[in-house]
Design a protein around this motif. Structure first.
Motif, PDB file in Angstrom:
ATOM      1  N   LYS A 207       0.894  -1.192   0.038  1.00 12.84           N
ATOM      2  CA  LYS A 207      -0.043  -0.089  -0.089  1.00 12.84           C
ATOM      3  C   LYS A 207       0.801   1.376  -0.042  1.00 12.84           C
ATOM      4  N   ARG A 208       2.106   1.271   0.714  1.00 11.63           N
ATOM      5  CA  ARG A 208       2.782   2.274   0.697  1.00 11.63           C
ATOM      6  C   ARG A 208       3.669   2.590  -0.765  1.00 11.63           C
ATOM      7  N   VAL A 209       3.625   1.482  -1.162  1.00  6.27           N
ATOM      8  CA  VAL A 209       4.119   1.807  -2.736  1.00  6.27           C
ATOM      9  C   VAL A 209       3.091   2.524  -3.772  1.00  6.27           C
ATOM     10  N   GLY A 210       1.927   1.756  -3.441  1.00 10.11           N
ATOM     11  CA  GLY A 210       1.065   2.271  -4.168  1.00 10.11           C
ATOM     12  C   GLY A 210       0.615   3.757  -4.148  1.00 10.11           C
ATOM     13  N   GLU A 211       0.739   4.033  -2.821  1.00 13.77           N
ATOM     14  CA  GLU A 211       0.224   5.539  -2.439  1.00 13.77           C
ATOM     15  C   GLU A 211       1.491   6.391  -3.116  1.00 13.77           C
ATOM     16  N   LEU A 212       2.561   6.192  -3.139  1.00 11.15           N
ATOM     17  CA  LEU A 212       3.615   7.059  -3.818  1.00 11.15           C
ATOM     18  C   LEU A 212       3.497   7.147  -5.508  1.00 11.15           C
ATOM     19  N   PHE A 213       2.983   5.911  -5.758  1.00 16.16           N
ATOM     20  CA  PHE A 213       2.565   5.860  -7.251  1.00 16.16           C
ATOM     21  C   PHE A 213       1.569   6.859  -7.690  1.00 16.16           C
ATOM     22  N   LEU A 214       0.398   7.074  -6.763  1.00 17.83           N
ATOM     23  CA  LEU A 214      -0.438   7.856  -7.061  1.00 17.83           C
ATOM     24  C   LEU A 214      -0.215   9.393  -6.551  1.00 17.83           C
ATOM     25  N   GLU A 215       0.562   9.618  -5.624  1.00 17.99           N
ATOM     26  CA  GLU A 215       1.002  10.965  -5.205  1.00 17.99           C
ATOM     27  C   GLU A 215       1.948  11.641  -6.074  1.00 17.99           C
ATOM     28  N   ARG A 216       2.861  10.653  -6.425  1.00 16.45           N
ATOM     29  CA  ARG A 216       4.172  11.352  -7.035  1.00 16.45           C
ATOM     30  C   ARG A 216       4.727  10.390  -8.181  1.00 16.45           C
ATOM     31  N   PRO A 217       3.716  10.394  -9.209  1.00 19.29           N
ATOM     32  CA  PRO A 217       4.098   9.248 -10.388  1.00 19.29           C
ATOM     33  C   PRO A 217       5.410   9.585 -11.023  1.00 19.29           C
ATOM     34  N   GLU A 218       5.665  10.762 -11.165  1.00 21.80           N
ATOM     35  CA  GLU A 218       7.113  11.308 -11.894  1.00 21.80           C
ATOM     36  C   GLU A 218       8.321  10.649 -11.004  1.00 21.80           C
ATOM     37  N   MET A 219       7.963  10.750  -9.721  1.00 16.93           N
ATOM     38  CA  MET A 219       9.317  10.224  -9.096  1.00 16.93           C
ATOM     39  C   MET A 219       9.370   8.815  -9.250  1.00 16.93           C
ATOM     40  N   VAL A 220       8.389   7.999  -9.265  1.00 16.31           N
ATOM     41  CA  VAL A 220       8.326   6.641  -9.552  1.00 16.31           C
ATOM     42  C   VAL A 220       8.962   6.504 -11.090  1.00 16.31           C
ATOM     43  N   VAL A 221       8.748   7.080 -11.933  1.00 14.83           N
ATOM     44  CA  VAL A 221       9.143   6.974 -13.227  1.00 14.83           C
ATOM     45  C   VAL A 221      10.696   7.081 -13.184  1.00 14.83           C
ATOM     46  N   ASN A 222      11.278   8.003 -12.430  1.00 12.70           N
ATOM     47  CA  ASN A 222      12.667   8.304 -12.468  1.00 12.70           C
ATOM     48  C   ASN A 222      13.733   7.733 -11.209  1.00 12.70           C
ATOM     49  N   SER A 223      13.056   6.550 -10.807  1.00  9.62           N
ATOM     50  CA  SER A 223      13.600   5.752  -9.610  1.00  9.62           C
ATOM     51  C   SER A 223      13.788   4.461 -10.029  1.00  9.62           C
ATOM     52  N   THR A 224      14.846   3.886  -9.393  1.00 10.64           N
ATOM     53  CA  THR A 224      15.286   2.462  -9.800  1.00 10.64           C
ATOM     54  C   THR A 224      14.706   1.679  -8.816  1.00 10.64           C
ATOM     55  N   THR A 225      14.622   0.410  -8.983  1.00  9.13           N
ATOM     56  CA  THR A 225      13.923  -0.684  -8.073  1.00  9.13           C
ATOM     57  C   THR A 225      14.429  -0.474  -6.251  1.00  9.13           C
ATOM     58  N   SER A 226      15.728  -0.352  -6.307  1.00 10.90           N
ATOM     59  CA  SER A 226      16.185  -0.261  -5.033  1.00 10.90           C
ATOM     60  C   SER A 226      15.737   1.250  -4.368  1.00 10.90           C
ATOM     61  N   GLU A 227      16.030   2.294  -5.158  1.00  9.40           N
ATOM     62  CA  GLU A 227      15.551   3.714  -4.671  1.00  9.40           C
ATOM     63  C   GLU A 227      14.062   3.518  -4.373  1.00  9.40           C
ATOM     64  N   LEU A 228      13.187   3.144  -5.196  1.00  7.24           N
ATOM     65  CA  LEU A 228      11.794   3.005  -4.874  1.00  7.24           C
ATOM     66  C   LEU A 228      11.611   2.250  -3.470  1.00  7.24           C
ATOM     67  N   ALA A 229      12.227   0.928  -2.962  1.00  9.08           N
ATOM     68  CA  ALA A 229      12.270   0.172  -2.150  1.00  9.08           C
ATOM     69  C   ALA A 229      12.555   1.001  -0.940  1.00  9.08           C
ATOM     70  N   ARG A 230      13.819   1.821  -1.040  1.00 11.64           N
ATOM     71  CA  ARG A 230      14.176   2.744   0.228  1.00 11.64           C
ATOM     72  C   ARG A 230      13.388   3.869   0.536  1.00 11.64           C
ATOM     73  N   ILE A 231      12.759   4.371  -0.429  1.00 13.88           N
ATOM     74  CA  ILE A 231      11.740   5.563  -0.239  1.00 13.88           C
ATOM     75  C   ILE A 231      10.691   4.967   0.466  1.00 13.88           C
ATOM     76  N   CYS A 232      10.035   3.827   0.076  1.00 14.90           N
ATOM     77  CA  CYS A 232       8.853   3.256   0.563  1.00 14.90           C
ATOM     78  C   CYS A 232       9.002   2.389   1.909  1.00 14.90           C
ATOM     79  N   GLN A 233      10.249   2.349   2.222  1.00 15.36           N
ATOM     80  CA  GLN A 233      10.763   1.782   3.460  1.00 15.36           C
ATOM     81  C   GLN A 233      10.193   0.220   3.203  1.00 15.36           C
ATOM     82  N   THR A 234      10.619  -0.634   2.259  1.00 13.01           N
ATOM     83  CA  THR A 234      10.207  -1.764   1.879  1.00 13.01           C
ATOM     84  C   THR A 234      11.233  -2.606   1.325  1.00 13.01           C
ATOM     85  N   SER A 235      11.190  -3.749   0.705  1.00 14.97           N
ATOM     86  CA  SER A 235      12.296  -4.584   0.041  1.00 14.97           C
ATOM     87  C   SER A 235      12.000  -4.458  -1.354  1.00 14.97           C
ATOM     88  N   GLY A 236      13.192  -4.727  -2.117  1.00 20.62           N
ATOM     89  CA  GLY A 236      12.909  -4.965  -3.651  1.00 20.62           C
ATOM     90  C   GLY A 236      11.737  -6.088  -4.006  1.00 20.62           C
TER      91      GLY A 236
END
Length: 298
Positions: A28-57
Motif C-alpha cells: 500500500k505504501r508503494v501504491g500511495e507513492l505511485f498515486l501521489e508522485r508518479p513522476e518520481m516513480v518513473v525516475n527511480s530504480t527498484t532499490s531507490e523505490l524500495a528505500r523511499i517506501c521503506q520496503t524491500s525489492g
C-alpha cells in the motif's frame, strides 16, 4: 475490447486506486507513492523505490506482478507512457497531470479544468476497458426480461434511477429503489426472467451486495456496475460492467464515477433500444406527445 480491466486499456493509476485498499501495508505504501508522485516513480530504480517506501525489492516486484507486470522496468515504461499521454491531452490547461487535487488557491478556471479533466478521462477509460460481449449479454437479458430492478446507495443510485426511467419510457417494467429494505424485499421475490442491476463504485456497499445476492438467489440475472471487478459485487454478478475513474480529496472522482456510470447506462439503454427499434421509436413519440401538453407554453 476486453472483459476485465487491463493495464493496456485502463491507466495504472486508475487500476491502482481502485485496488489500493485491498493491498497489505507494505504494498500500500508503494501504491500511495505511485498515486501521489508518479513522476518520481518513473525516475527511480527498484532499490531507490524500495528505500523511499521503506520496503524491500521483493515487495516492489510483488507489487508490479499484482498489476500484471513482470517487473518494475515494464511497469515504469507503461507509467511513463501514460504520463506523457496525459500531459499531451492536458496541454494548455491548468492541470499539471490528471488526478491533481483541487486546492484553496485554485481559480474557478483551474477548478473547471480539473473536474472536466477527471470526468473526460473517466469516460474514455471506461469506454476503453468495456467488455462489449458482457454488455451485449446484459442487453439481451434486459430485452427478454419480465422486469428490471435497479439499486444503488447515495450517488450510485443516480445511474440506477436514470436507467429505470429510460427503460420505463420505452415500455419496460423497470423499478428503482431508494430504500434498501424495499430493494431487498423486491429482489427476494425475483424470478428467472427478472434482471437485477446493482450500482456501486467500490463494489463493497453492503446494501447493494445484499440486493444483488438476494436477486441471484431468487433466480434473477444479475448485473454489477462497479469500479473494481474484483470486488464482492463484481465477482458475484452474472455480468460485470466496470467504470474506470480516480478519486480525489474533493471527490471529483466521485463526480467522475457518477458520469462514468451514466455513460454505461446510456450504452445499456441504446443497446436495448436498438434491439427493438420500431417499438422504441413509437414509445418515445407516444411518451413525448403525452407529456408535451403539460409543458409550460406548449
Amino acid at each position: 475490447m476486453v472483459g476485465r480491466a487491463s493495464v493496456q486499456s485502463v491507466s495504472i493509476q486508475s487500476v491502482l486506486q481502485a485496488r489500493l485498499s485491498t493491498y497489505p501495508p507494505t504494498m500500500k505504501r508503494v501504491g500511495e507513492l505511485f498515486l501521489e508522485r508518479p513522476e518520481m516513480v518513473v525516475n527511480s530504480t527498484t532499490s531507490e523505490l524500495a528505500r523511499i517506501c521503506q520496503t524491500s525489492g521483493a515487495t516492489i516486484v510483488r507489487f508490479c506482478r499484482a498489476l500484471g507486470f513482470a517487473g518494475f522496468p515494464a511497469l515504469k515504461l507503461q507509467l511513463a507512457a501514460e504520463l506523457a499521454k496525459e500531459s499531451a491531452e492536458l496541454a494548455g490547461t491548468s492541470i499539471m497531470r490528471h488526478g491533481a487535487d483541487i486546492s484553496q488557491s485554485d481559480s474557478l478556471d483551474d477548478m473547471v479544468s480539473k473536474i472536466s479533466g477527471s470526468e473526460i478521462l473517466g469516460i474514455r477509460e471506461t469506454a476503453d476497458s468495456l467488455d462489449t460481449r458482457a454488455l451485449g449479454r446484459a442487453i439481451q437479458k434486459i430485452l427478454r426480461s419480465r422486469r428490471v430492478l435497479t439499486f444503488g446507495v447515495s450517488a450510485s443510485n443516480v445511474g440506477a434511477h436514470d436507467l429505470a426511467t429510460k427503460l420505463l419510457r420505452i415500455g419496460f417494467t423497470a423499478l428503482n429503489f431508494q430504500d434498501s429494505h424495499e430493494a431487498l424485499a423486491s429482489a427476494t421475490l425475483g424470478e428467472p426472467k427478472d434482471v437485477a442491476i446493482g450500482f456501486s463504485h467500490s463494489g463493497e456497499t453492503r446494501e447493494t451486495v445484499a440486493f444483488l445476492a438476494a436477486a441471484r438467489a431468487a433466480g434473477a440475472f444479475t448485473i454489477a456496475i462497479v469500479n473494481l471487478p474484483e470486488s464482492t459485487l463484481g465477482t458475484s454478478a452474472d455480468v460485470t460492467l466496470r467504470t474506470a475513474v480516480r478519486e480525489t480529496t474533493f471527490r471529483s472522482g466521485a463526480m467522475a464515477s457518477r458520469i462514468a456510470q451514466l455513460t454505461l447506462v446510456d450504452y445499456l439503454f441504446v443497446g436495448v433500444a436498438r434491439g427493438q427499434y420500431d417499438r422504441t421509436v413509437k414509445a418515445l413519440k407516444s411518451t413525448y406527445d403525452i407529456v408535451k401538453e403539460l409543458r409550460s407554453g406548449a
